[in-house]
Write a protein that holds these residues in place. Sequence first.
Motif, PDB file in Angstrom:
ATOM      1  N   PHE A   4       6.770  -4.887  -1.068  1.00 25.62           N
ATOM      2  CA  PHE A   4       5.930  -3.553   0.138  1.00 25.62           C
ATOM      3  C   PHE A   4       5.442  -2.477  -0.824  1.00 25.62           C
ATOM      4  O   PHE A   4       6.209  -1.838  -1.418  1.00 25.62           O
ATOM      5  N   LYS A   5       4.070  -1.724  -0.662  1.00 26.52           N
ATOM      6  CA  LYS A   5       3.585  -1.209  -1.621  1.00 26.52           C
ATOM      7  C   LYS A   5       3.554   0.271  -0.105  1.00 26.52           C
ATOM      8  O   LYS A   5       2.197  -0.051   0.689  1.00 26.52           O
ATOM      9  N   ASP A   6       2.920   1.216  -1.295  1.00 28.73           N
ATOM     10  CA  ASP A   6       2.592   2.532  -0.342  1.00 28.73           C
ATOM     11  C   ASP A   6       1.199   2.520  -0.536  1.00 28.73           C
ATOM     12  O   ASP A   6       0.710   1.305  -0.872  1.00 28.73           O
ATOM     13  N   GLU A   7       0.422   3.246   0.729  1.00 24.47           N
ATOM     14  CA  GLU A   7      -0.873   3.594   0.295  1.00 24.47           C
ATOM     15  C   GLU A   7      -1.814   3.517  -1.106  1.00 24.47           C
ATOM     16  O   GLU A   7      -2.950   3.122  -1.640  1.00 24.47           O
ATOM     17  N   LYS A   8      -1.117   3.845  -1.942  1.00 25.23           N
ATOM     18  CA  LYS A   8      -1.276   4.782  -3.177  1.00 25.23           C
ATOM     19  C   LYS A   8      -1.498   2.851  -3.974  1.00 25.23           C
ATOM     20  O   LYS A   8      -1.725   3.090  -5.644  1.00 25.23           O
ATOM     21  N   GLY A   9      -0.642   2.134  -3.900  1.00 27.61           N
ATOM     22  CA  GLY A   9      -0.173   0.888  -4.468  1.00 27.61           C
ATOM     23  C   GLY A   9       1.315   0.783  -5.343  1.00 27.61           C
ATOM     24  O   GLY A   9       0.999   0.203  -5.765  1.00 27.61           O
ATOM     25  N   VAL A  10       1.682   2.120  -5.139  1.00 28.72           N
ATOM     26  CA  VAL A  10       3.551   2.033  -5.624  1.00 28.72           C
ATOM     27  C   VAL A  10       4.394   1.356  -5.141  1.00 28.72           C
ATOM     28  O   VAL A  10       4.104   1.563  -3.769  1.00 28.72           O
ATOM     29  N   VAL A  11       5.087   0.029  -5.325  1.00 29.05           N
ATOM     30  CA  VAL A  11       6.249  -0.703  -5.096  1.00 29.05           C
ATOM     31  C   VAL A  11       7.287   0.281  -4.924  1.00 29.05           C
ATOM     32  O   VAL A  11       7.830   0.763  -5.488  1.00 29.05           O
ATOM     33  N   CYS A  12       7.328   0.256  -3.110  1.00 29.34           N
ATOM     34  CA  CYS A  12       8.469   1.230  -2.804  1.00 29.34           C
ATOM     35  C   CYS A  12      10.033  -0.152  -2.182  1.00 29.34           C
ATOM     36  O   CYS A  12      10.814   0.655  -2.476  1.00 29.34           O
ATOM     37  N   PHE A  13       9.092  -1.084  -2.503  1.00 29.08           N
ATOM     38  CA  PHE A  13      11.136  -1.799  -0.848  1.00 29.08           C
ATOM     39  C   PHE A  13      10.366  -3.245  -1.753  1.00 29.08           C
ATOM     40  O   PHE A  13       8.671  -3.453  -1.362  1.00 29.08           O
ATOM     41  N   THR A  14      11.259  -4.123  -2.199  1.00 32.71           N
ATOM     42  CA  THR A  14      11.351  -5.903  -2.383  1.00 32.71           C
ATOM     43  C   THR A  14      12.731  -5.733  -1.529  1.00 32.71           C
ATOM     44  O   THR A  14      13.705  -5.663  -1.445  1.00 32.71           O
ATOM     45  N   ILE A  15      12.448  -6.965  -0.973  1.00 24.66           N
ATOM     46  CA  ILE A  15      13.355  -7.980  -0.064  1.00 24.66           C
ATOM     47  C   ILE A  15      13.024  -9.133  -0.519  1.00 24.66           C
ATOM     48  O   ILE A  15      11.710  -9.977  -0.647  1.00 24.66           O
ATOM     49  N   GLN A  16      14.189 -10.612  -0.396  1.00 25.21           N
ATOM     50  CA  GLN A  16      13.676 -11.497  -0.275  1.00 25.21           C
ATOM     51  C   GLN A  16      13.460 -12.363   0.869  1.00 25.21           C
ATOM     52  O   GLN A  16      13.669 -11.351   2.104  1.00 25.21           O
ATOM     53  N   LYS A  17      12.454 -13.442   1.134  1.00 24.28           N
ATOM     54  CA  LYS A  17      11.752 -14.030   2.400  1.00 24.28           C
ATOM     55  C   LYS A  17      12.814 -13.789   2.832  1.00 24.28           C
ATOM     56  O   LYS A  17      12.730 -13.926   4.135  1.00 24.28           O
ATOM     57  N   ASP A  18      13.730 -15.214   2.727  1.00 24.52           N
ATOM     58  CA  ASP A  18      14.772 -15.056   3.649  1.00 24.52           C
ATOM     59  C   ASP A  18      15.793 -14.023   4.996  1.00 24.52           C
ATOM     60  O   ASP A  18      15.977 -14.280   6.067  1.00 24.52           O
ATOM     61  N   ALA A  19      15.639 -12.630   3.549  1.00 24.52           N
ATOM     62  CA  ALA A  19      16.529 -11.736   4.538  1.00 24.52           C
ATOM     63  C   ALA A  19      14.873 -10.968   6.091  1.00 24.52           C
ATOM     64  O   ALA A  19      15.678 -11.040   6.533  1.00 24.52           O
ATOM     65  N   LEU A  20      13.889 -11.232   5.484  1.00 22.82           N
ATOM     66  CA  LEU A  20      12.939 -10.587   5.926  1.00 22.82           C
ATOM     67  C   LEU A  20      13.036 -10.590   7.219  1.00 22.82           C
ATOM     68  O   LEU A  20      12.365 -12.234   7.586  1.00 22.82           O
ATOM     69  N   TYR A  21      12.459 -10.328   8.979  1.00 20.65           N
ATOM     70  CA  TYR A  21      12.531 -10.960  10.251  1.00 20.65           C
ATOM     71  C   TYR A  21      11.385 -10.552  10.514  1.00 20.65           C
ATOM     72  O   TYR A  21      10.473 -11.016  10.728  1.00 20.65           O
ATOM     73  N   TYR A  22      11.314  -9.028  11.130  1.00 21.83           N
ATOM     74  CA  TYR A  22       9.802  -8.352  11.528  1.00 21.83           C
ATOM     75  C   TYR A  22       9.673  -7.401  10.713  1.00 21.83           C
ATOM     76  O   TYR A  22      10.518  -6.551  10.055  1.00 21.83           O
ATOM     77  N   ILE A  23       8.520  -6.732  11.177  1.00 17.28           N
ATOM     78  CA  ILE A  23       7.733  -5.109  10.687  1.00 17.28           C
ATOM     79  C   ILE A  23       6.942  -5.086  11.820  1.00 17.28           C
ATOM     80  O   ILE A  23       5.928  -5.507  12.245  1.00 17.28           O
ATOM     81  N   GLU A  24       7.398  -3.561  11.798  1.00 13.68           N
ATOM     82  CA  GLU A  24       7.022  -2.927  13.588  1.00 13.68           C
ATOM     83  C   GLU A  24       6.277  -2.183  12.615  1.00 13.68           C
ATOM     84  O   GLU A  24       6.352  -1.348  11.709  1.00 13.68           O
ATOM     85  N   SER A  25       4.455  -1.944  13.501  1.00 16.62           N
ATOM     86  CA  SER A  25       3.538  -0.464  13.056  1.00 16.62           C
ATOM     87  C   SER A  25       3.698   0.471  14.000  1.00 16.62           C
ATOM     88  O   SER A  25       4.172   0.387  15.154  1.00 16.62           O
ATOM     89  N   ASP A  26       3.443   1.529  13.315  1.00 11.64           N
ATOM     90  CA  ASP A  26       3.484   3.290  14.496  1.00 11.64           C
ATOM     91  C   ASP A  26       1.984   3.556  13.617  1.00 11.64           C
ATOM     92  O   ASP A  26       2.073   4.701  12.563  1.00 11.64           O
ATOM     93  N   THR A  27       1.301   3.330  14.019  1.00 14.43           N
ATOM     94  CA  THR A  27      -0.129   4.124  12.925  1.00 14.43           C
ATOM     95  C   THR A  27      -0.176   4.099  11.587  1.00 14.43           C
ATOM     96  O   THR A  27      -0.305   2.463  11.064  1.00 14.43           O
ATOM     97  N   ASN A  28      -0.067   4.225  10.669  1.00 12.27           N
ATOM     98  CA  ASN A  28       0.339   4.467   8.934  1.00 12.27           C
ATOM     99  C   ASN A  28       1.856   4.585   8.687  1.00 12.27           C
ATOM    100  O   ASN A  28       1.759   4.609   7.513  1.00 12.27           O
ATOM    101  N   TYR A  29       2.546   4.443   9.901  1.00 15.23           N
ATOM    102  CA  TYR A  29       3.890   3.567   9.117  1.00 15.23           C
ATOM    103  C   TYR A  29       4.445   2.139   9.371  1.00 15.23           C
ATOM    104  O   TYR A  29       4.220   2.201  10.525  1.00 15.23           O
ATOM    105  N   ILE A  30       5.278   2.000   9.135  1.00 17.16           N
ATOM    106  CA  ILE A  30       5.972   0.718   9.309  1.00 17.16           C
ATOM    107  C   ILE A  30       7.347   1.015   8.769  1.00 17.16           C
ATOM    108  O   ILE A  30       7.580   1.857   8.092  1.00 17.16           O
ATOM    109  N   THR A  31       8.199  -0.061  10.045  1.00 17.35           N
ATOM    110  CA  THR A  31       9.484   0.068  10.023  1.00 17.35           C
ATOM    111  C   THR A  31       9.593  -1.775   9.591  1.00 17.35           C
ATOM    112  O   THR A  31       9.258  -2.477   9.855  1.00 17.35           O
ATOM    113  N   ILE A  32      10.337  -1.799   8.131  1.00 14.66           N
ATOM    114  CA  ILE A  32      10.749  -3.310   8.164  1.00 14.66           C
ATOM    115  C   ILE A  32      12.537  -3.213   8.524  1.00 14.66           C
ATOM    116  O   ILE A  32      12.809  -2.731   8.431  1.00 14.66           O
ATOM    117  N   TYR A  33      12.194  -5.115   8.795  1.00 19.43           N
ATOM    118  CA  TYR A  33      13.001  -5.210   9.824  1.00 19.43           C
ATOM    119  C   TYR A  33      14.209  -6.303   9.092  1.00 19.43           C
ATOM    120  O   TYR A  33      13.492  -7.240   8.726  1.00 19.43           O
TER     121      TYR A  33
END
Length: 162
Positions: free
Chosen positions: A53-82
Amino acid sequence: MKHFFSRIFALFYFWKLKNGSYHRKRKKAIRRNNSKNKIMKVITTKKIDFVVFKDEKGVVCFTIQKDALYYIESDTNYITIYYLDQGKLEKFFMRASLKMVLKDNPDANLVRCHRSYIVNFKKVKVYRKDKEGGILELTDSFVPPIPVSKSYIENVLYKFQL
């Protein structure tokens, strides 16, 4: 004649320098580096199962294994990663868009099912159709159902056919 032998001696001396121990050691070092590069190429070509997961400037902010990720929710320009961490559903909040997440991770098995949701399709258990579009139930019961809008039903049904 003396001049001729001195030139031959000079040529022999430079030939010995060129093929001497220094050049043998240098060639050996080059071969060693090439073999290390081959090993590094093998390591870097190995498939890595992470979602980045990269922010709007292209900087990596968060990395997670595919198996641990459930879903991503958006609210305008912000996302919440579950995601799952030590048996608990955790969340990470950052500034990015769902479009950027899909663009940065084309082979991560992520499906956009709603204007505000992306789901990891490996975690989907059931799709139920209703009048607004549908609902996706995920494999674990502690994860709330994810809505599917009418405009994104085709994306979800296409993934079920694969």
